[in-house]
Every structure is written in structure tokens, then in C-alpha cells.
Design a protein around this motif. Structure first.
Motif, mmCIF file in Angstrom:
data_model
loop_
_atom_site.group_PDB
_atom_site.id
_atom_site.type_symbol
_atom_site.label_atom_id
_atom_site.label_comp_id
_atom_site.label_asym_id
_atom_site.label_seq_id
_atom_site.Cartn_x
_atom_site.Cartn_y
_atom_site.Cartn_z
ATOM 1 N N UNK A 1 0.822 -1.212 0.000
ATOM 2 C CA UNK A 1 0.000 0.000 0.000
ATOM 3 C C UNK A 1 0.856 1.263 0.000
ATOM 4 N N UNK A 2 2.100 1.145 0.541
ATOM 5 C CA UNK A 2 2.954 2.326 0.659
ATOM 6 C C UNK A 2 3.192 2.994 -0.701
ATOM 7 N N UNK A 3 3.558 2.191 -1.694
ATOM 8 C CA UNK A 3 3.862 2.759 -3.008
ATOM 9 C C UNK A 3 2.626 3.416 -3.609
ATOM 10 N N UNK A 4 1.447 2.838 -3.347
ATOM 11 C CA UNK A 4 0.204 3.420 -3.866
ATOM 12 C C UNK A 4 -0.112 4.730 -3.155
ATOM 13 N N UNK A 5 0.046 4.717 -1.827
ATOM 14 C CA UNK A 5 -0.230 5.932 -1.050
ATOM 15 C C UNK A 5 0.744 7.048 -1.405
ATOM 16 N N UNK A 6 2.018 6.680 -1.632
ATOM 17 C CA UNK A 6 3.047 7.668 -1.951
ATOM 18 C C UNK A 6 2.889 8.256 -3.340
ATOM 19 N N UNK A 7 2.024 7.642 -4.144
ATOM 20 C CA UNK A 7 1.842 8.133 -5.504
ATOM 21 C C UNK A 7 2.901 7.640 -6.471
ATOM 22 N N UNK A 8 3.718 6.675 -6.034
ATOM 23 C CA UNK A 8 4.742 6.144 -6.937
ATOM 24 C C UNK A 8 4.138 5.222 -7.992
ATOM 25 N N UNK A 9 3.001 4.592 -7.664
ATOM 26 C CA UNK A 9 2.321 3.730 -8.637
ATOM 27 C C UNK A 9 0.819 3.982 -8.541
ATOM 28 N N UNK A 10 0.078 3.476 -9.550
ATOM 29 C CA UNK A 10 -1.364 3.746 -9.606
ATOM 30 C C UNK A 10 -2.224 2.494 -9.520
ATOM 31 N N UNK A 11 -1.641 1.336 -9.794
ATOM 32 C CA UNK A 11 -2.400 0.090 -9.742
ATOM 33 C C UNK A 11 -1.584 -0.936 -8.968
ATOM 34 N N UNK A 12 -2.275 -1.790 -8.186
ATOM 35 C CA UNK A 12 -1.555 -2.833 -7.486
ATOM 36 C C UNK A 12 -2.303 -4.144 -7.532
ATOM 37 N N UNK A 13 -1.535 -5.221 -7.482
ATOM 38 C CA UNK A 13 -2.149 -6.532 -7.265
ATOM 39 C C UNK A 13 -1.667 -6.959 -5.888
ATOM 40 N N UNK A 14 -2.588 -6.887 -4.893
ATOM 41 C CA UNK A 14 -2.155 -6.936 -3.493
ATOM 42 C C UNK A 14 -3.111 -7.761 -2.644
ATOM 43 N N UNK A 15 -2.722 -7.977 -1.364
ATOM 44 C CA UNK A 15 -3.609 -8.635 -0.407
ATOM 45 C C UNK A 15 -4.849 -7.766 -0.201
ATOM 46 N N UNK A 16 -5.995 -8.407 0.009
ATOM 47 C CA UNK A 16 -7.222 -7.633 0.181
ATOM 48 C C UNK A 16 -7.172 -6.769 1.434
ATOM 49 N N UNK A 17 -6.485 -7.229 2.454
ATOM 50 C CA UNK A 17 -6.382 -6.443 3.686
ATOM 51 C C UNK A 17 -5.694 -5.110 3.429
ATOM 52 N N UNK A 18 -4.646 -5.136 2.602
ATOM 53 C CA UNK A 18 -3.951 -3.900 2.235
ATOM 54 C C UNK A 18 -4.897 -2.979 1.474
ATOM 55 N N UNK A 19 -5.665 -3.591 0.556
ATOM 56 C CA UNK A 19 -6.599 -2.807 -0.248
ATOM 57 C C UNK A 19 -7.676 -2.198 0.639
ATOM 58 N N UNK A 20 -8.112 -2.960 1.644
ATOM 59 C CA UNK A 20 -9.150 -2.455 2.549
ATOM 60 C C UNK A 20 -8.636 -1.253 3.326
ATOM 61 N N UNK A 21 -7.388 -1.310 3.763
ATOM 62 C CA UNK A 21 -6.799 -0.184 4.485
ATOM 63 C C UNK A 21 -6.694 1.033 3.575
ATOM 64 N N UNK A 22 -6.338 0.797 2.297
ATOM 65 C CA UNK A 22 -6.245 1.907 1.342
ATOM 66 C C UNK A 22 -7.619 2.559 1.178
ATOM 67 N N UNK A 23 -8.671 1.708 1.096
ATOM 68 C CA UNK A 23 -10.032 2.218 0.896
ATOM 69 C C UNK A 23 -10.456 3.045 2.111
ATOM 70 N N UNK A 24 -10.069 2.562 3.312
ATOM 71 C CA UNK A 24 -10.356 3.325 4.518
ATOM 72 C C UNK A 24 -9.668 4.682 4.476
ATOM 73 N N UNK A 25 -8.481 4.693 3.890
ATOM 74 C CA UNK A 25 -7.680 5.914 3.822
ATOM 75 C C UNK A 25 -8.303 6.904 2.831
ATOM 76 N N UNK A 26 -8.717 6.362 1.663
ATOM 77 C CA UNK A 26 -9.215 7.222 0.588
ATOM 78 C C UNK A 26 -10.066 6.388 -0.359
#
Lengths: 340, 292, 357
Positions: A210-235
Motif C-alpha cells: 500500500x505504501x507505493x500506492x499511497x506515496x503516488x509512486x504507482x497507480x495500480x496494485x495486485x495486493x492482499x485484500x487487507x492492504x486494499x481495505x486499508x487503502x479504501x479506509x484511507x481514501x
């Protein structure tokens, strides 16, 4: 003479504690960043049983520690395919359903999965999927599956798990091949697909994608759902999609090693964790898919609406143990990565 | 006996007596338990096979070594050496002037500067690496700074590139280059430098023909301390390089933590140790030639 | 050749060299002599270019080089520690200066060979410095400086690390070499005997200033200051009152009441008090009085056999304590013993007024 006496005293004290261990302590070996300390403290204050908590960062670490005979653990927390090997090798003790009344809280669909069809050895702790998370502010194209992600136009805008089996699994899905029946032929077919994909990726990260996505270094990820859920909570701009071609579901379990000394206390702790109000605490902190249906009733509508935690439809499948094929996969991906 | 001792000073030096062994015992024990025995285990494992779960089966063969020489892994070795070499060169270029300056400074200043070199070690290595991530990332401190300065340069896309890996490696290993060179520079007799000037050598020629050769032991030690660990480094390639390009350290780590192939990991480890020994021997030879 | 004009050098609050002027002539062997910390080495470093003067100027062949770095001055130095490059062979050490001046290889080879032959080390060319003895290293350092054909060779206590016997040999050798090659040497030492043996002229330096400049005999026989008298050789320094003047001579009275006739040439007319210096070996001791301007009787308090000489501690009848040296001319000579009464005879020229006011 004095020294000798002191030594003997110390030794007997040590032996004393060792005996105590058997009575009111339980040794837990679990994933790091997965079990809230609050839960363990709650258990201790209620039962008086002290929990000795050690952690690991991968299933392989757990396996190698148990195979090497290190540590006397009462509860371990393997993922599905690792539990499967452990069952096959007789490393797990069968659970006693009579001591686990809260088992009824667990959804039926999570009780008979391929790694433990009768649910004799394991109870599910948390489950999740590996899916696609999209920063919809930056990416306007519809993203439905792997083929939409691994495109030339997204080169250097992708983060994926740094896990060789995952990458090969996605390639096998996209080719319509079995993800658990790894053969030299299926790997040969997956090879060119993976070769193309690794060139497009900017970051490989399993620990905190999630760090790279949050930092704006990348725009798409294939990741664990838990990470994605935290990102969704964030934004809410981070959308989670289960890949159309098929996704990997993982089930992390709780089970008792055959060598456990304090099986009674272990059953008590497992049952405690399955209490709805306790399980809710875990969901609050780690928003994976909670298999505990009674606990889900305690969650807020917003938590349940998180598409990463509770996707609309779930056709994902679990990993099975692939034995020595793991080494072939490792070599394949290592080769393709270093060929860049 | 005591009367005979002065007559045989040589044997006194070459063979430590029981007192010397008693003093050395903790170190010998440490080496035995943490270096020699694990080394032997590694060596034995490297000739074995893995089983399904990741256990080790004692089935003697050279298969793992045959695999090490597979082009896939040779290429990774070569790349790791390349990165480590570049890191070493940059560390010498940046570290030498610093180390030399510290070595020639007054004692009071010297101690303060040495302290500054050590300060990074007060913080965990991982935290320092994460600090670099916040500096180099797309919306990080460096790019924000450049944007704020309005210089017309940047933003740079540095994080998760080979450049970031080299920055991380140089940052991590620079003190290990500075300290040994400092040691040599501090011992350098000032009258030798004066003699060079006196005999007509300008600053550049005095540096190249006297100062550099005389601090060569420091450069050699620094190279050993930087080059070899840099080959095996995996945390920086993962965190700052995005784990895109595997280094030999990543491959070894994978064998133990992902692929469950300890014997192959052991074989890679043995080859790695041999490379270390080789580098050491080469540097030692050169070092002894230049300061004999 | 070299001219030092009013040079001052300070290190913080400490003045190492204090308004010193000195001219060194071509082909001369001049020694800067003084105790450690007197500023002699700083003066040498100012000549070499390792230090720049705070005031005044250093001229080489009439050109001001005060602010030229050492590598642009055609002077070379032999260092106290020799400062041989440990990573180079003897040959490469000696050839270093020539390489820096880009002397063609063939010519350089010849000059290196000559320089090594000059210091008798032709056979050792391929050795490394640490394989050689102290004396040999000393010669290499010398050859390395000589090969550059410097206008002036600066030597900073080059013999201090050698043992006594080797030092004596090297003193003579250096002097011989300097004469043979006609070189200009500026030699720094704290060893007065070395200075006397080797130098054409000696500058006695104390507290950053030149106390006295002159040739060896002048410095020895006619010290101008108490420091010069005391630092060079041994001296009986005695306080006296001037009681009578007559032409080029004067009569002084020591504190004990003993009266001596002394030579005086440039004594200020107003002076009433003086400090006189008497070299111990100049006091002639005998059982009978000798012919001299000053003759007095004394008792031997202590006698110490020193090989070539006997050292005597005397007390005159008036009570003045004196040191005297007597040559041991033959084994059969009747020695002096403690308690003997003897006659002391002194020429007026051998009593020097080193201070007067």
C-alpha cells in the motif's frame, strides 16, 4: 561452595518455572501484525493463562522451525496450503469440537475447504483474497482482470506482491490453466506471460504494497485484500477488484501441533478468539474477510461495505501445496526478473 | 626456565602459551559456535537435497553446485558484483577526502568528526532506509524541494530505480570505507608528505605517488568491508529498488524463506563465501606488496 | 645566496622566530644551534617553505620566495626522521625528486647511480628502507636530497637518531662531502659538539633570536652572552665587580674577593658589574705556579677520572668554586688527589666578560 549452592538454587528455580509452563501458559506462534495484543491480554485476564507469543513472517519460516524441532508451540497459524502439508505429515493434532462451542459462529462455506475438508484439524482465523486495487483518480480505464492491468500503458505504474508463486498463479489464471496443478508444461506456457509482466512492474513488495500506492509512486496494485481495505479506509479513490480470470483466496487457520504440551489451554484460546466480540476486535484492526458470521453482525455498515474486505461475489480458490514445484516457480521468476 | 626465555624470543612470539589461549578462549568459542559450526552445516547442506516440506535429505550430490552455474544465477552473480563494484568506487571517491581530512585534523576536531561518522549507527538500519524512501519517493522531500526552489529541474523519478539502489548502498556502506581509510591517514607521517613537497611534488603528485600508496591498506580494508557485504545486500534492493532486479542476496534469501530449498541456498552461500575469501586474498596480496 | 630579512613567525601567542636576520653565503656550512624549542627548526622550515613568515622575507639568490610553496624552491631537506618513502626502493626514493622534475629517464638513471655512489650505497639500490640500518637510511635521505642538486641543502638534526660512534663517522663524512661538492648546508642541531666539528659558522639561537653568530673558534673562545658561554662546552660563570681599568685590560673582583685581570675590548665605559666566563680546560693546574697574569692557590675538593681528562672541583683560598679539566697525558703522570693544594694559572685572554652593566 557458595557458588555451587547458588547454581543449584537457580537450576531448581528454572525447573520450577518449566513445570508451571505446562499448567497455566500457552505458547502461540503466529503471523506478525495479525493478532492484536488486546485479544491476548483479554484472554489472560479472564482465564489467568499466560500467552507466550512468538511471530513469523512466512509460512516457510513456520514450517522450517517446526521441521527443525525448535520450540514447543501449543497453537500455530498456518495458511491453507501449509496446513495441508502439516496435516499430511501428521504434524497437527485433531481438534476436539466439544471444547470449541464457538465453532458454530464460523460460516459453513469456510468449514470445508480443500486443505482440511472435514475441518478436523483447523479453524479459520481470517480469510482474504489477492486482487487488484486501482487509484481511480489516475486510472480512468475500466479494470476488470489481469489483462487490463498488465498493459504497456501502465508500465512503471504497477506494484505487485513480491511473491513468485502469486505472479505465476495470475499468469496461469489468465491462461485458463489450473493454479494448483503445476507441471513443466503449464510453467512453459506461463513463462512468456510472466516475462512480459515483470517488465511492466515498478515495485515488488509483499510487506507493505500500500505504501507505493499511497506515496503516488504507482497507480495500480495486485495486493492482499487487507492492504486494499486499508487503502479504501484511507481514501475512497482506491477501488478493489477481484480479477475476472480468477483470484487466489487464502485462509489463515488456527491449529494445534501434534507435539503441543498444553492442548487444553490451546482449545480455550482458540475458542476465545472465535467469540463474536473478540473476533470483531481483530476485524477492526486487520480488515480482512472475517469468516466469523456472528462477528460480522457486530461490524459497522461501513466496514461491511468495504469492497476489499467483503467483495460482492467471491469465486476465488485457495492454494494447494505444490511440493517441489515451488522451486521451479522460484527459478522461473528469478530468471525472468534478472533478464530485464 | 626464566633465564632461557630471553634467549628464545622467537618461539615466544609464534606460539601462544596457555595464558594466551585462556584470553583468546571467548573469541575462539564465539568463532566456533557462530562461524565454524554454521559454516560446516552450510557446507554439508549444500551437497544435500530438499524434501517436500523444505527439510533436508542427506542425499549426497553436486546438483546444487551445477545449478549455481546455471546462466540464470551466474548473471545474477555478475550483476551483484557490478552493483557492489560501483558502490565501492563511489564510496572510495566520496569517502577518501572525508577520511583523509578527518585523519589529518587536530585531535579534538577529529574525535568530533568521527562521532558524526558513527551517528547514523544509532538508528536502526531499516529506519534509515525508510527515511531515504521518504526523500526519494515521487511526492517526497527531494522532489518537493526542487519544485519549491523552482529551478526548472526535476521532479526525478528516483525511487525503485537502480540509481536508488546505488544511493542506498553507498549510504549504508560509506562509514565502512571512511573508518579504515581514516585509520591509515591518521598514521601517515606528516614528514613523508613534506618530503614529497620538498622534492618538487605538487599537491596532486604528492597525493598520487605518496599519500595514496601509503593509505592503500586503509583503502583495501575499506574495499573489503564495502564490496563483499554489498554483493550480498538484499534489504536495500527490496526496499529502494522495488525488488525488481534480484541480487544474489535476494536469491539466497528466497531459497530459505520462499522456495523451501535450503540445500540450494547453502550452495549459493558457500560460493559467496569463496568469493569473499578470494577478494580477501587478492586485496591482502596487493596490500602487502605496497607496504611491505 | 640565502638572505633572511627580519623574519618573525608566531604560532598563536608563541613567537617561534623573533625578527631574525641572517645571510648564508654560497658554499658555506652554517649551523643553527640551540636547545629544543628555541626556534631553529622553525627557521629551517621557513627556508624550506613549510612555513611562511608573518613578517620579513626569505630571499634565495636575491629573489623573495617567502610565499613560494616548497615544491617551487630549489632547496632540499634531509629530515630528522629521514622521511624515506616506505613503499619505494632505495633507487625509487632517490629518483623521486628527478621524476617530479621530469628529468629524462636516462639522465635520471645516471644521476641516481652517482648519488648512491657518493653515499656508498650503490649495492643497495633495490632494497626497501625498512631493510636497511639507521646509518644507511640516513645516507639514502642524503642522496635523495643531493640528487636534486639543490642550491641549499637543509639538514634537520639528521644525525640525532644514530648512535654515538656512527654519528661521529657521519659528521666527518658530511663535512667532507660538503667541501668536496662545494654545497651550501644549513644544518640544525642541538648538539654543540656536532656544531663545533662541522660548521664554518654557527648561529646560536635562543628564544627565537640569534644570540651569537660566528665561526667555531670565535663562538667557543669568545662567547658573547652567558647563554652562548653556557650552551657551548662547559664554563665557570662568575659574577664580578669591575674595580680597575687600564687600556685593554681590567681588574675584576669576584664575590669571594679573588681578583682577576681580564682582557676587555668593547666593555661599556659605564659598566661596573660583569659576568665572566672561564672554560674549565683553560685553568692550568700545577704543583708550582706557571707564568700567567692570574695565579692563585686552591684545594682539590673532588677528582673524577674521565679517560682522556680528569675533572677537578676546586675551591680557591678565597672560597670561589671552580671546575677544571686536566689532560691525562701519560699513565705515569702524578695524578691529582682530593685534598691536594695546587696552583691555578689563568691567562687574561682566557677570561671572557660575557655580560656587563
Amino acid at each position: 561452595m557458595k557458588t555451587l549452592k547458588a547454581l543449584l538454587l537457580a537450576l531448581s528455580a528454572l525447573l520450577g518455572t518449566a513445570r508451571l509452563t505446562a499448567a497455566d501458559e500457552v505458547n502461540l506462534f503466529g503471523w506478525s501484525e495479525y493478532i492484536p495484543q488486546e485479544v491476548l491480554d483479554g484472554f489472560t485476564s479472564e482465564t489467568g493463562i499466560k500467552v507466550n507469543f512468538e511471530t513469523y513472517a512466512s509460512n516457510e519460516e513456520l514450517l522450517s522451525k517446526l521441521v527443525a524441532g525448535g520450540g514447543a508451540y501449543d497453537i500455530v497459524q498456518p495458511s491453507d496450503y501449509t496446513a495441508e502439508v502439516m496435516i499430511r505429515r501428521g504434524m497437527l493434532a485433531p481438534l476436539d469440537p466439544a471444547k470449541l462451542p464457538n465453532l458454530r459462529n464460523i460460516g459453513a462455506q469456510f468449514r470445508s475447504l480443500p486443505h482440511d475438508p472435514q475441518g478436523k484439524f483447523t479453524v479459520p482465523y481470517m480469510t482474504g483474497t489477492v486482487g487488484i486495487v486501482v487509484n481511480t483518480e489516475k486510472v480512468k480505464d475500466p479494470i476488470k482482470g489481469y489483462k487490463d492491468v498488465f498493459k504497456e500503458k501502465f508500465k512503471d505504474r504497477l506494484v505487485v506482491l513480491n511473491d513468485n508463486r502469486e505472479i505465476v498463479t495470475w499468469a496461469l489464471y489468465s491462461l485458463g490453466l489450473s493454479i494448483n496443478d503445476i507441471t513443466p508444461a503449464s510453467l512453459a506456457k506461463a513463462r512468456p506471460v510472466v516475462a512480459n509482466w515483470v517488465k511492466l512492474v515498478k515495485v515488488f513488495d509483499s510487506d507493505s504494497p500500500k505504501t507505493a500506492l499511497l506515496n503516488g509512486d504507482v497507480d495500480i496494485g495486485v495486493v492482499w485484500s487487507g492492504e486494499a481495505a486499508l487503502l479504501w479506509n484511507e481514501n475512497k479513490k482506491f477501488h478493489y477488484v477481484l480479477p475476472a480470470e480468477g483470484a487466489h483466496m487464502f485462509v489463515d487457520t488456527l491449529c494445534i501441533p501434534a507435539s503441543a504440551k498444553n492442548k487444553d489451554a490451546a482449545h480455550k484460546l482458540i475458542d476465545y478468539i472465535m467469540r463474536p466480540e473478540v473476533s470483531k476486535i481483530i476485524s477492526d484492526k486487520f480488515p480482512y474477510t472475517n469468516p466469523n458470521l456472528a462477528a460480522r453482525k457486530l461490524l459497522t455498515p461501513e466496514q461491511l461495505a468495504n469492497p476489499a474486505s467483503y467483495p460482492a461475489s467471491n469465486t476465488a480458490r485457495t492454494f494447494r501445496d505444490i511440493g517441489t514445484a515451488a522451486a521451479d516457480i522460484d527459478k522461473l521468476v528469478t530468471d525472468l526478473k534478472s533478464a530485464q | 626456565m626464566p633465564a632461557a626465555t630471553p634467549a628464545l624470543p622467537v618461539s615466544d612470539h609464534s606460539r601462544p602459551g596457555w595464558k594466551a589461549w585462556a584470553l583468546l578462549a571467548p573469541m575462539v568459542f564465539w568463532l566456533l559456535v557462530f562461524v565454524v559450526i554454521p559454516g560446516i552445516i552450510l557446507f554439508v547442506y549444500s551437497f544435500c537435497e530438499r524434501d517436500e516440506v523444505g527439510g533436508v535429505i542427506f542425499n549426497f550430490s553436486f546438483d546444487n553446485y551445477r545449478r549455481v552455474f546455471d546462466p540464470v544465477y551466474l548473471r545474477i552473480f555478475a550483476r551483484s558484483i557490478g552493483y557492489a563494484g560501483l558502490t565501492t568506487v563511489i564510496c572510495v571517491v566520496i569517502g577518501y577526502p572525508v577520511a583523509y581530512y578527518i585523519g589529518r585534523a587536530s585531535e579534538e576536531l577529529r574525535n568530533r568528526l568521527l562521532l558524526l561518522v558513527m551517528v547514523p549507527f544509532w538508528t536502526s538500519f531499516l529506519i534509515r532506509t525508510y527515511a531515504w524512501i521518504t526523500i526519494l519517493k515521487q511526492e517526497g522531500m527531494l522532489n518537493s524541494f526542487l519544485a519549491a526552489m523552482n529551478l526548472g529541474i526535476g521532479p526525478f523519478n528516483l525511487l525503485y530505480t537502480p540509481t536508488a539502489v546505488v544511493i542506498g548502498l553507498v549510504y549504508a556502506y560509506l562509514p565502512f570505507m571512511i573508518l579504515p581509510i581514516y585509520g591509515s591517514a591518521e598514521k601517515l607521517d606528516n614528514s613523508l608528505i613534506e618530503a614529497a613537497y620538498d622534492l618538487g611534488a605538487g599537491p596532486i603528485r604528492a597525493f598520487s605517488s605518496v599519500i595514496v600508496p601509503l593509505t592503500m591498506p586503509g583503502i583495501a580494508a575499506g574495499t573489503l568491508l564495502v564490496f563483499v557485504p554489498a554483493i550480498g545486500m538484499f534489504a536495500i534492493t527490496d526496499l529502494m529498488g522495488g525488488a525488481k532486479v534480484p541480487m544474489i542476496g535476494n536469491v539466497i534469501q528466497n531459497q530459505f524463506l520462499q522456495a523451501r530449498d535450503w540445500p540450494f541456498g547453502a550452495a549459493l552461500g558457500v560460493i559467496f563465501m569463496l568469493m569473499f575469501a578470494l577478494t580477501y586474498v587478492i586485496l591482502q596480496r596487493r596490500g602487502s606488496r605496497s607496504t611491505a | 645566496m640565502i638572505e633572511i630579512r627580519g623574519v618573525t613567525k608566531r604560532f598563536g601567542a608563541f613567537t617561534a622566530v623573533d625578527n631574525v636576520s641572517l645571510t648564508v653565503n654560497a658554499g658555506e656550512f652554517i649551523t643553527l644551534l640551540g636547545p629544543s624549542g628555541c626556534g631553529k627548526t622553525t627557521l629551517l622550515r621557513l627556508l624550506a617553505g613549510f612555513e611562511t613568515p608573518d613578517e620579513g622575507a626569505v630571499l634565495l639568490d636575491g629573489v623573495d620566495v617567502s610565499h613560494e610553496p616548497p615544491y617551487r624552491r630549489s632547496v632540499n631537506q634531509v629530515f630528522q626522521s629521514y622521511a624515506l618513502f616506505p613503499h619505494m626502493t632505495v633507487k625509487d626514493n632517490v629518483g623521486f625528486g628527478l621524476r617530479m622534475q621530469n628529468v629524462p629517464t636516462a639522465e635520471a638513471e645516471g644521476r641516481i647511480r652517482d648519488a648512491l655512489a657518493t653515499v656508498s650505497l650503490a649495492e643497495q639500490a633495490d632494497k626497501l628502507p625498512h631493510q636497511m640500518s639507521g646509518g644507511q637510511r640516513q645516507r639514502v635521505a642524503l642522496a635523495r636530497a643531493l640528487v636534486c642538486r639543490p642550491k641549499v641543502l637543509l639538514l634537520d638534526e639528521p644525525l640525532s637518531a644514530l648512535d654515538a660512534k656512527l654519528r661521529h663517522g657521519m659528521q666527518l663524512e658530511l663535512k667532507h662531502l660538503q667541501r668536496k661538492l662545494g654545497l651550501t648546508f644549513v644544518f640544525v642541531t642541538h648538539d654543540q659538539e656536532e656544531a663545533l666539528t662541522m660548521s664554518d659558522r654557527i648561529a646560536i639561537i635562543n628564544k627565537g633570536k640569534i644570540e651569537q653568530l660566528g665561526d667555531a673558534t670565535e663562538i667557543y673562545h669568545r662567547p658573547r652572552t652567558p647563554f652562548a658561554a653556557d650552551f657551548i662546552g662547559q664554563a665557570n660563570l662568575l659574577a664580578a665587580t669591575i674595580i680597575l681599568r687600564k687600556g685593554a685590560t681590567a681588574t675584576v673582583r669576584l664575590e669571594s674577593g679573588l681578583e682577576l685581570v681580564v682582557a676587555c675590548t668593547d666593555l661599556p665605559a659605564s659598566a661596573t658589574k660583569a659576568l665572566v666566563s672561564i672554560r674549565p680546560e683553560k685553568i692550568h693546574i700545577g704543583r708550582v705556579p706557571a707564568v700567567a697574569e692570574n695565579v692563585f692557590q686552591a684545594k682539590i675538593e673532588e677528582e673524577i677520572f674521565q679517560g682522556a681528562t680528569d675533572q677537578l672541583r676546586l675551591i680557591t683560598d678565597q672560597g670561589t668554586k671552580l671546575h677544571a679539566l686536566v689532560a691525562n697525558e701519560s699513565a705515569t703522570q702524578v695524578a691529582f688527589h682530593e685534598g691536594d693544594r695546587v696552583y691555578c694559572s689563568l691567562h687574561l685572554d682566557d677570561i671572557v666578560i660575557v655580560q656587563a652593566e
